[in-house]
Design a protein around this motif. Structure first.
Motif, PDB file in Angstrom:
ATOM      1  N   CYS A 676       1.256  -1.023   0.030  1.00  0.00           N
ATOM      2  CA  CYS A 676      -0.068  -0.016   0.367  1.00  0.00           C
ATOM      3  C   CYS A 676       0.778   1.430  -0.447  1.00  0.00           C
ATOM      4  O   CYS A 676       1.857   1.476   1.256  1.00  0.00           O
ATOM      5  CB  CYS A 676      -0.878  -0.353   1.194  1.00  0.00           C
ATOM      6  SG  CYS A 676      -2.262   1.598   1.302  1.00  0.00           S
ATOM      7  N   GLU A 678       0.457   4.145   0.607  1.00  0.00           N
ATOM      8  CA  GLU A 678      -0.408   5.341   1.932  1.00  0.00           C
ATOM      9  C   GLU A 678       0.713   4.765   2.638  1.00  0.00           C
ATOM     10  O   GLU A 678       0.356   5.309   3.973  1.00  0.00           O
ATOM     11  CB  GLU A 678      -1.449   5.423   1.566  1.00  0.00           C
ATOM     12  CG  GLU A 678      -1.868   6.428   2.460  1.00  0.00           C
ATOM     13  CD  GLU A 678      -4.062   6.648   2.428  1.00  0.00           C
ATOM     14  OE1 GLU A 678      -4.059   7.245   3.963  1.00  0.00           O
ATOM     15  OE2 GLU A 678      -4.387   5.812   2.044  1.00  0.00           O
ATOM     16  N   CYS A 688      -6.690  -1.237   0.226  1.00  0.00           N
ATOM     17  CA  CYS A 688      -6.206  -0.299  -0.231  1.00  0.00           C
ATOM     18  C   CYS A 688      -6.696   0.278  -1.935  1.00  0.00           C
ATOM     19  O   CYS A 688      -6.580  -0.787  -2.125  1.00  0.00           O
ATOM     20  CB  CYS A 688      -4.240  -1.111  -0.067  1.00  0.00           C
ATOM     21  SG  CYS A 688      -3.966  -1.683   1.838  1.00  0.00           S
ATOM     22  N   THR A 689      -6.187   1.601  -1.841  1.00  0.00           N
ATOM     23  CA  THR A 689      -6.477   2.435  -2.943  1.00  0.00           C
ATOM     24  C   THR A 689      -5.405   2.349  -3.892  1.00  0.00           C
ATOM     25  O   THR A 689      -5.815   2.193  -5.058  1.00  0.00           O
ATOM     26  CB  THR A 689      -7.627   3.862  -3.064  1.00  0.00           C
ATOM     27  OG1 THR A 689      -6.455   4.155  -1.988  1.00  0.00           O
ATOM     28  CG2 THR A 689      -8.258   3.760  -2.114  1.00  0.00           C
ATOM     29  N   GLU A 690      -4.147   2.404  -3.776  1.00  0.00           N
ATOM     30  CA  GLU A 690      -2.781   2.729  -4.517  1.00  0.00           C
ATOM     31  C   GLU A 690      -1.542   1.855  -3.991  1.00  0.00           C
ATOM     32  O   GLU A 690      -1.770   1.516  -2.828  1.00  0.00           O
ATOM     33  CB  GLU A 690      -2.822   3.966  -4.580  1.00  0.00           C
ATOM     34  CG  GLU A 690      -1.587   4.105  -5.680  1.00  0.00           C
ATOM     35  CD  GLU A 690      -0.349   5.331  -5.385  1.00  0.00           C
ATOM     36  OE1 GLU A 690       0.153   6.012  -6.279  1.00  0.00           O
ATOM     37  OE2 GLU A 690      -0.973   6.402  -4.307  1.00  0.00           O
ATOM     38  N   THR A 691      -1.656   0.852  -5.248  1.00  0.00           N
ATOM     39  CA  THR A 691      -0.676  -0.545  -4.462  1.00  0.00           C
ATOM     40  C   THR A 691      -0.038  -0.496  -5.493  1.00  0.00           C
ATOM     41  O   THR A 691       0.398  -0.134  -6.839  1.00  0.00           O
ATOM     42  CB  THR A 691      -1.260  -1.700  -4.590  1.00  0.00           C
ATOM     43  OG1 THR A 691      -1.930  -1.575  -6.177  1.00  0.00           O
ATOM     44  CG2 THR A 691      -2.553  -1.815  -3.445  1.00  0.00           C
ATOM     45  N   LYS A 692       1.653  -0.594  -5.411  1.00  0.00           N
ATOM     46  CA  LYS A 692       2.404  -0.715  -5.816  1.00  0.00           C
ATOM     47  C   LYS A 692       3.397  -2.063  -5.338  1.00  0.00           C
ATOM     48  O   LYS A 692       3.186  -3.119  -4.731  1.00  0.00           O
ATOM     49  CB  LYS A 692       4.152   1.176  -5.779  1.00  0.00           C
ATOM     50  CG  LYS A 692       3.579   1.942  -6.588  1.00  0.00           C
ATOM     51  CD  LYS A 692       4.408   2.511  -6.176  1.00  0.00           C
ATOM     52  CE  LYS A 692       4.918   2.370  -7.431  1.00  0.00           C
ATOM     53  NZ  LYS A 692       6.287   3.280  -7.426  1.00  0.00           N
ATOM     54  N   ASN A 763       2.593   6.039 -13.330  1.00  0.00           N
ATOM     55  CA  ASN A 763       0.716   6.152 -13.691  1.00  0.00           C
ATOM     56  C   ASN A 763       1.038   4.195 -14.125  1.00  0.00           C
ATOM     57  O   ASN A 763       0.204   3.555 -12.728  1.00  0.00           O
ATOM     58  CB  ASN A 763      -0.447   6.447 -14.367  1.00  0.00           C
ATOM     59  CG  ASN A 763       0.009   8.525 -13.832  1.00  0.00           C
ATOM     60  OD1 ASN A 763       0.430   8.291 -13.237  1.00  0.00           O
ATOM     61  ND2 ASN A 763      -0.937   8.884 -15.017  1.00  0.00           N
ATOM     62  N   SER A 766       2.230   2.555 -10.503  1.00  0.00           N
ATOM     63  CA  SER A 766       2.166   2.839  -9.343  1.00  0.00           C
ATOM     64  C   SER A 766       0.337   1.929  -9.578  1.00  0.00           C
ATOM     65  O   SER A 766       0.005   1.948  -8.263  1.00  0.00           O
ATOM     66  CB  SER A 766       1.562   4.144  -8.801  1.00  0.00           C
ATOM     67  OG  SER A 766       1.071   5.163  -9.727  1.00  0.00           O
ATOM     68  N   GLN A 767      -0.201   1.646 -10.263  1.00  0.00           N
ATOM     69  CA  GLN A 767      -1.882   1.918  -9.863  1.00  0.00           C
ATOM     70  C   GLN A 767      -2.108   0.015 -10.771  1.00  0.00           C
ATOM     71  O   GLN A 767      -1.212  -0.413 -11.873  1.00  0.00           O
ATOM     72  CB  GLN A 767      -2.616   2.131 -11.137  1.00  0.00           C
ATOM     73  CG  GLN A 767      -2.412   3.613 -11.294  1.00  0.00           C
ATOM     74  CD  GLN A 767      -2.843   4.069 -10.165  1.00  0.00           C
ATOM     75  OE1 GLN A 767      -3.938   2.777  -9.186  1.00  0.00           O
ATOM     76  NE2 GLN A 767      -3.399   5.052  -8.932  1.00  0.00           N
TER      77      GLN A 767
END
Length: 782
Positions: A676, A678, A688-692, A763, A766-767
């Motif tokens: 995550c 964040e 988790c809305t944004e993961t890598k 992008n 990261s997405q």
């Protein structure tokens, strides 16, 4: 008399007795005190004497490892390199090294008796009687040392010819009791090993006789244009007189002083009955009007008069290894190279070296509009072998020059961050791939002001380690090093990675975290340090030759079996390798990336833009580049600072051309997981809305994220250490006030900004789409 008067009288007598008793007590106390002091002095003296005797006794076997017989060798040495296609099993002869006249050996029986008598008379008149040490002269030298009333010209040394020979061979000239004691034992042991004739013969062939002459034959040739056998008494005295001070008594520059000295020699010879009255008078008369020719012969030559930068570097490494192996001086080591008939097996990759030198001088990679912009380059494999070296741009016109790759110390800027901070911090378990670190300034950074600044002059709050290294943010690195401590970083570089250029004043946050060092470090040191990110955390000392054989075929120095230092764990090395992959794909190293290859690397630019670096590796080699000016000055951020990356990419691309793809041997315990962005924790699907994708030790995974991402209150709070409380551990932090610097990745521009790659690329990285996750555990990425 009344009773009262008698009583008073009796009392007076008692008072007198008490005074005497008190005086005796005081006297006894003084005696006891003196006795105690004397006892302490005797005990201390005994301890010191025993310790001194033990120390001196421990030096009794001190000897000179150098073989005096090898001094007379005059064989050509040869350099061998790997055969075609870098075949180390079939080396081929590459180059010869020899000297025509920096010294010419003459056998003892061909040196005239007059020359031998002259040197013995003035330097060591009891030479034929003592056993290496003239104790009478030694005692006299000690007395003179403590004689404060003597005039400056009245002092004299106590060294015998044997001791002087040892000093010449070892190059040890420091004034210390330890050296003198070692020299005494070495002289005594040398005389047990060699005859008086052998020692005197060696002395007359190697001692400095001024104006670049080593040995009596070269001196006779230079000063009189003849062989030593042809020199008469006065000429031999002129040569013998030079040794005490070769600069002051050189007849070419100070003929009058030489005349005074040679007449002193002649007088000593006459007084010691080595010459007759008539010979003395004739020689003194000749001395008054002596002529010197000053004939000069050729200097050092070799088959290829100008070496390439690799051979230049290897020569210095060979010299240093010979000095260490034989405990000899630099001059004697060089003499061995030119006269010893050595076979030196170079580790140079001929193809790589040729490519590197061509790129440095192609007129394209270094902008033509900046003709004085310079650089240094070193490439290595992952086992310590140096593959290529370039010491400067431009045509090389002579040998043994200042080398910008191995001699120049330059501030490394942000290129030091993986070595001094991120590598040790991951190894210590203080951070992982996605730990959150507070990107904020520290107080009292410089001149009472907070700092350091980031390249974009902004601070970004809690960000992941991946993002911090990708963008090369300074404040984050300082926060991590506060937790790690600069002292640990300093000792790590010095003890684990072999950095010898560091100074004690570099043990600061500014130096360790962002490269603001007192002097700086070399390209060779930086490149060798980055080895560990491609070989499982190991440090190998760099070497430029495999081994050396003497004239008889014996291997005398061997670098082929060096045992590495495990600088960091294989797991930590793999995690940082992946972080540096990300730097190449999305961060400041973007324009240096070689697509289709696994590349790791890091940029470095000092805050004043006087130094620009790039250090990185592929599966075949790791290489470092520094660019800047010989006399440091500010470079153009748009056109000059990106050159380091361009040089690295150009050379490495050509070197890899046609080579079979191969992978790094990374630790199998490090596997990819979604995290995550964040929280920095392992991603929780559906939450988790944004993961890598990050890389973690499967035996030490972060926790699963449980934040409520749609509420501001759920964001993790930062700890005082600057690292998120869920990741920070228990290590202590330390404050430091030192000069900072900032690297601006946006200045490193080529066709595209290094710090701000195309938004589409970031992008996409990261997405990530959510995968199916098991309820009881997080599954690694497929």
């Amino acid at each position: 008399m009344r009773k009262t008067d008698i009583s008073q009288y009796a009392g007076g007598r008692n008072v007198g007795k008490k005074d005497v008793s008190t005086a005796k007590s005081v006297f006894k106390m003084i005696l006891r005190g003196i006795a105690t002091v004397l006892a302490i002095l005797m005990i201390s003296g005994t301890i010191v004497a025993v310790s001194l005797f033990s120390y001196i006794y421990s030096l009794r076997n001190e000897s000179v490892d150098y073989d005096l017989h090898k001094l007379q060798l005059n064989y050509t040495s040869f350099i061998y390199v790997n055969g075609p296609e870098d075949d180390a099993a079939n080396p081929v002869k590459y180059q010869s090294l020899y000297s025509s006249e920096n010294r010419v050996w003459v056998d003892y029986d061909k040196i005239p008796k007059t020359m031998k008598d002259a040197i013995v008379a003035i330097e060591d008149k009891r030479y034929w009687e003592h056993q290496g040490v003239d104790w009478k002269r030694t005692l006299g030298a000690v007395v003179n040392l403590f004689n404060v009333f003597q005039s400056d010209g009245a002092s004299y040394g106590g060294s015998t010819i044997t001791q002087q020979l040892i000093k010449n061979v070892t190059g040890e000239n420091e004034v210390s009791l330890t050296r003198k004691v070692k020299e005494i034992f070495r002289a005594m042991n040398l005389e047990k090993k060699y005859s008086k004739e052998e020692i005197l013969g060696a002395y007359l062939n190697v001692v400095n006789f001024g104006s670049g002459c080593n040995g009596v034959q070269t001196a006779a040739n230079l000063y009189f244009g003849k062989n030593i056998q042809e020199c008469d008494i006065a000429q031999c005295a002129a040569i013998a007189g030079i040794t005490q001070n070769p600069t002051a008594y050189s007849p070419l520059t100070h003929p009058e002083k030489n005349k005074e000295r040679q007449q002193t020699v002649l007088t000593a010879m006459h007084n010691q009955k080595k010459i007759t009255d008539d010979e003395y008078k004739a020689a003194m008369q000749e001395s008054e009007n002596m002529k010197f020719t000053g004939k000069k012969t050729e200097d050092v030559v070799d088959e290829n008069s100008v070496w390439n930068w690799y051979t230049e570097t290897m020569f210095e490494d060979v010299k240093a290894s010979l000095m260490d192996t034989y405990n000899c001086s630099s001059e004697k080591a060089v003499d061995m190279i030119y006269h010893g008939g050595l076979k030196i097996y170079s580790a140079m990759d001929s193809e790589f070296q040729s490519i590197a030198e061509d790129v440095f001088n192609d007129g394209k990679t270094f902008p033509a509009s900046y003709p004085n912009l310079q650089g240094g380059y070193v490439a290595m494999d992952y086992n310590g072998r140096v593959l290529a070296v370039v010491g400067s741009k431009g045509k090389k016109e002579s040998n043994r020059l200042f080398n910008l790759a191995t001699d120049a110390k330059r501030q490394p800027g942000s290129s030091i961050k993986p070595l001094a901070v991120y590598g040790p911090a991951v190894n210590a378990g203080l951070i992982n791939y996605s730990s959150l670190v507070n990107d904020e300034p520290v107080q009292n950074w410089k001149n009472g002001q907070p700092g350091p600044a980031n390249w974009d002059n902004q601070y970004h709050g809690l960000i992941t380690v991946e993002k911090a290294l990708e963008e090369s943010y300074n404040a984050v690195t300082v926060q991590i090093d506060k937790l790690l401590t600069p002292n640990l970083s300093f000792n790590f570089l010095h003890e684990k990675l072999g950095f010898t250029s560091l100074e004690s004043s570099d043990n600061t946050l500014a130096a360790m975290a962002i490269g603001g060092m007192t002097q700086g470090i070399t390209v060779k040191e930086m490149t060798a340090g980055f080895q560990m990110f491609g070989n499982g955390g190991k440090y190998y000392k760099p070497y430029t030759f495999y081994y050396i054989e003497d004239h008889d075929g014996n291997v005398i120095i061997d670098n082929r079996h060096e045992v590495p230092t495990q600088a960091i764990s294989s797991v930590a090395a793999t995690v940082v390798h992946k972080l540096l992959n990300n730097v190449m794909q999305h961060g400041t190293g973007y324009t240096a990336n070689i697509w289709g290859w696994d590349v790791f690397g890091k940029t470095g630019t000092t805050n004043d833009d006087k130094d620009s670096w790039f250090v990185g590796g592929t599966s075949y080699a790791v290489a470092g580049v520094w660019t800047g000016y010989r006399t440091p000055k500010v470079m153009s951020g748009r056109y000059e600072t990106p050159v380091a990356k361009a040089v690295w990419k150009n050379i490495m691309t050509q070197y890899l051309k046609g080579k079979e793809k191969k992978s790094f041997d990374l630790d199998s315990n490090v596997i990819p997981y979604k995290f995550c962005v964040e929280s920095g924790l392992l991603a929780n699907p559906g939450v988790c809305t944004e993961t890598k994708t990050g890389w973690y030790d499967k035996n030490n995974l972060p926790a699963i994220c449980n934040l409520e991402h749609d509420t501001a209150e759920s964001e993790p709070e930062s700890s005082s250490s600057g690292i998120s409380s869920s990741e920070s551990g228990n290590a202590s932090s330390q404050e430091s006030s030192s000069n900072g610097e900032s690297e601006n990745p946006s200045n490193n521009t080529g066709s595209q900004s290094d710090s701000q790659p195309e938004s589409q690329s970031k992008n996409n990285s990261s997405q990530q789409t959510n995968q199916a996750w098991r309820q009881d555990s997080i599954m690694p990425e497929e």
